[in-house]
Scaffold this motif. Structure first.
Motif, PDB file in Angstrom:
ATOM      1  N   PRO A 181       0.798  -1.232   0.000  1.00 61.84           N
ATOM      2  CA  PRO A 181       0.000   0.000   0.000  1.00 61.84           C
ATOM      3  C   PRO A 181       0.833   1.286   0.000  1.00 61.84           C
ATOM      4  O   PRO A 181       1.009   1.944   1.025  1.00 61.84           O
ATOM      5  CB  PRO A 181      -0.836  -0.120   1.277  1.00 61.84           C
ATOM      6  CG  PRO A 181      -0.049  -0.993   2.173  1.00 61.84           C
ATOM      7  CD  PRO A 181       0.737  -1.918   1.282  1.00 61.84           C
ATOM      8  N   LEU A 182       1.355   1.617  -1.138  1.00 66.00           N
ATOM      9  CA  LEU A 182       2.087   2.866  -1.330  1.00 66.00           C
ATOM     10  C   LEU A 182       1.324   3.725  -2.337  1.00 66.00           C
ATOM     11  O   LEU A 182       0.548   3.196  -3.137  1.00 66.00           O
ATOM     12  CB  LEU A 182       3.499   2.584  -1.859  1.00 66.00           C
ATOM     13  CG  LEU A 182       4.420   1.797  -0.934  1.00 66.00           C
ATOM     14  CD1 LEU A 182       5.689   1.412  -1.676  1.00 66.00           C
ATOM     15  CD2 LEU A 182       4.747   2.618   0.299  1.00 66.00           C
ATOM     16  N   PRO A 183       1.539   5.023  -2.333  1.00 66.92           N
ATOM     17  CA  PRO A 183       0.879   5.864  -3.335  1.00 66.92           C
ATOM     18  C   PRO A 183       1.254   5.432  -4.752  1.00 66.92           C
ATOM     19  O   PRO A 183       2.392   5.041  -5.002  1.00 66.92           O
ATOM     20  CB  PRO A 183       1.418   7.270  -3.040  1.00 66.92           C
ATOM     21  CG  PRO A 183       1.889   7.218  -1.628  1.00 66.92           C
ATOM     22  CD  PRO A 183       2.342   5.807  -1.385  1.00 66.92           C
ATOM     23  N   THR A 184       0.319   5.480  -5.639  1.00 61.66           N
ATOM     24  CA  THR A 184       0.440   5.141  -7.067  1.00 61.66           C
ATOM     25  C   THR A 184       0.698   3.666  -7.338  1.00 61.66           C
ATOM     26  O   THR A 184       1.106   3.310  -8.437  1.00 61.66           O
ATOM     27  CB  THR A 184       1.517   5.987  -7.793  1.00 61.66           C
ATOM     28  OG1 THR A 184       2.816   5.609  -7.347  1.00 61.66           O
ATOM     29  CG2 THR A 184       1.292   7.476  -7.598  1.00 61.66           C
ATOM     30  N   THR A 185       0.467   2.792  -6.358  1.00 62.19           N
ATOM     31  CA  THR A 185       0.624   1.355  -6.627  1.00 62.19           C
ATOM     32  C   THR A 185      -0.720   0.650  -6.508  1.00 62.19           C
ATOM     33  O   THR A 185      -0.791  -0.478  -6.045  1.00 62.19           O
ATOM     34  CB  THR A 185       1.623   0.693  -5.652  1.00 62.19           C
ATOM     35  OG1 THR A 185       1.119   0.812  -4.316  1.00 62.19           O
ATOM     36  CG2 THR A 185       2.994   1.292  -5.768  1.00 62.19           C
ATOM     37  N   GLY A 186      -1.765   1.300  -6.954  1.00 61.82           N
ATOM     38  CA  GLY A 186      -3.102   0.736  -6.805  1.00 61.82           C
ATOM     39  C   GLY A 186      -3.666   0.177  -8.090  1.00 61.82           C
ATOM     40  O   GLY A 186      -2.955  -0.134  -9.042  1.00 61.82           O
ATOM     41  N   THR A 187      -4.985   0.076  -8.100  1.00 59.46           N
ATOM     42  CA  THR A 187      -5.718  -0.541  -9.192  1.00 59.46           C
ATOM     43  C   THR A 187      -5.524   0.188 -10.516  1.00 59.46           C
ATOM     44  O   THR A 187      -5.347  -0.456 -11.553  1.00 59.46           O
ATOM     45  CB  THR A 187      -7.217  -0.587  -8.838  1.00 59.46           C
ATOM     46  OG1 THR A 187      -7.378  -1.321  -7.621  1.00 59.46           O
ATOM     47  CG2 THR A 187      -8.025  -1.236  -9.926  1.00 59.46           C
ATOM     48  N   TRP A 188      -5.539   1.500 -10.506  1.00 61.04           N
ATOM     49  CA  TRP A 188      -5.421   2.256 -11.753  1.00 61.04           C
ATOM     50  C   TRP A 188      -4.084   1.996 -12.429  1.00 61.04           C
ATOM     51  O   TRP A 188      -4.030   1.702 -13.627  1.00 61.04           O
ATOM     52  CB  TRP A 188      -5.606   3.749 -11.482  1.00 61.04           C
ATOM     53  CG  TRP A 188      -7.034   4.131 -11.234  1.00 61.04           C
ATOM     54  CD1 TRP A 188      -7.784   3.829 -10.128  1.00 61.04           C
ATOM     55  CD2 TRP A 188      -7.890   4.848 -12.110  1.00 61.04           C
ATOM     56  NE1 TRP A 188      -9.046   4.327 -10.260  1.00 61.04           N
ATOM     57  CE2 TRP A 188      -9.140   4.978 -11.474  1.00 61.04           C
ATOM     58  CE3 TRP A 188      -7.713   5.425 -13.363  1.00 61.04           C
ATOM     59  CZ2 TRP A 188     -10.208   5.628 -12.051  1.00 61.04           C
ATOM     60  CZ3 TRP A 188      -8.780   6.090 -13.939  1.00 61.04           C
ATOM     61  CH2 TRP A 188     -10.012   6.187 -13.290  1.00 61.04           C
ATOM     62  N   THR A 189      -3.020   2.089 -11.695  1.00 61.17           N
ATOM     63  CA  THR A 189      -1.693   1.870 -12.275  1.00 61.17           C
ATOM     64  C   THR A 189      -1.519   0.409 -12.680  1.00 61.17           C
ATOM     65  O   THR A 189      -0.956   0.110 -13.735  1.00 61.17           O
ATOM     66  CB  THR A 189      -0.597   2.283 -11.282  1.00 61.17           C
ATOM     67  OG1 THR A 189      -0.890   3.582 -10.787  1.00 61.17           O
ATOM     68  CG2 THR A 189       0.764   2.293 -11.938  1.00 61.17           C
ATOM     69  N   ALA A 190      -1.997  -0.510 -11.838  1.00 61.04           N
ATOM     70  CA  ALA A 190      -1.898  -1.942 -12.156  1.00 61.04           C
ATOM     71  C   ALA A 190      -2.696  -2.276 -13.415  1.00 61.04           C
ATOM     72  O   ALA A 190      -2.256  -3.102 -14.229  1.00 61.04           O
ATOM     73  CB  ALA A 190      -2.381  -2.781 -10.984  1.00 61.04           C
ATOM     74  N   SER A 191      -3.835  -1.639 -13.601  1.00 67.07           N
ATOM     75  CA  SER A 191      -4.632  -1.864 -14.812  1.00 67.07           C
ATOM     76  C   SER A 191      -3.905  -1.358 -16.048  1.00 67.07           C
ATOM     77  O   SER A 191      -3.946  -1.999 -17.100  1.00 67.07           O
ATOM     78  CB  SER A 191      -5.990  -1.179 -14.683  1.00 67.07           C
ATOM     79  OG  SER A 191      -6.721  -1.730 -13.616  1.00 67.07           O
TER      80      SER A 191
END
Length: 135
Positions: free
Chosen positions: A89-99
């Motif tokens: 859980p770090l900034p910019t490592t979420g669903t949007w970037t992973a997608s």
């Protein structure tokens, strides 16, 4: 579902508002994961549009060559990579970037969804434990 914060922001806010931590966890994971399917499809269409218009063509072709050269190895580790990428859980490592990454790697929707789901579950547990001051 909002970029940048996603469940990393929703869980601490929900727990701070004295909402049920289990309900907050479930709603955050489901909400953050469901958006991955339309995002992967959208990013694929954007990449196709850029190729058709000749924008960033050198960069897109370079990415395609890299992907095709290591396709077998990349297919095996791509789900685990998405899980780890989203699960921390770090900034910019979420669903949007992973997608976006999944669409660039031309992952199957099912594989991308599973990777994002498991990663979100991991990140959700970590954020819940941090928000409840357990760790």
């Amino acid at each position: 579902m909002i970029p940048v914060t996603e469940l990393r922001g929703a869980i601490p806010i929900g727990i701070a508002m004295d909402l049920n931590p289990i309900g907050v966890y479930i709603a955050s994971v489901v909400g953050s994961t469901l958006v991955s399917i339309p995002l992967v499809l959208t990013f694929r269409h954007i990449m196709q549009f850029l190729k058709e218009k000749g924008l960033f063509l050198k960069l897109l072709n370079k990415i395609d060559r890299k992907i095709h050269s290591g396709m077998k190895r990349m297919k095996q580790v791509s789900i685990f990579g998405i899980i780890l990428f989203v699960g921390i859980p770090l900034p910019t490592t979420g669903t949007w970037t992973a997608s976006a990454i999944a669409s660039i790697l031309k992952m199957r929707i099912k594989d991308a969804f599973i990777g994002v789901l498991i990663g979100n579950m991991m990140a959700g547990i970590i954020m819940s434990l941090l928000s409840l001051h357990i760790i």
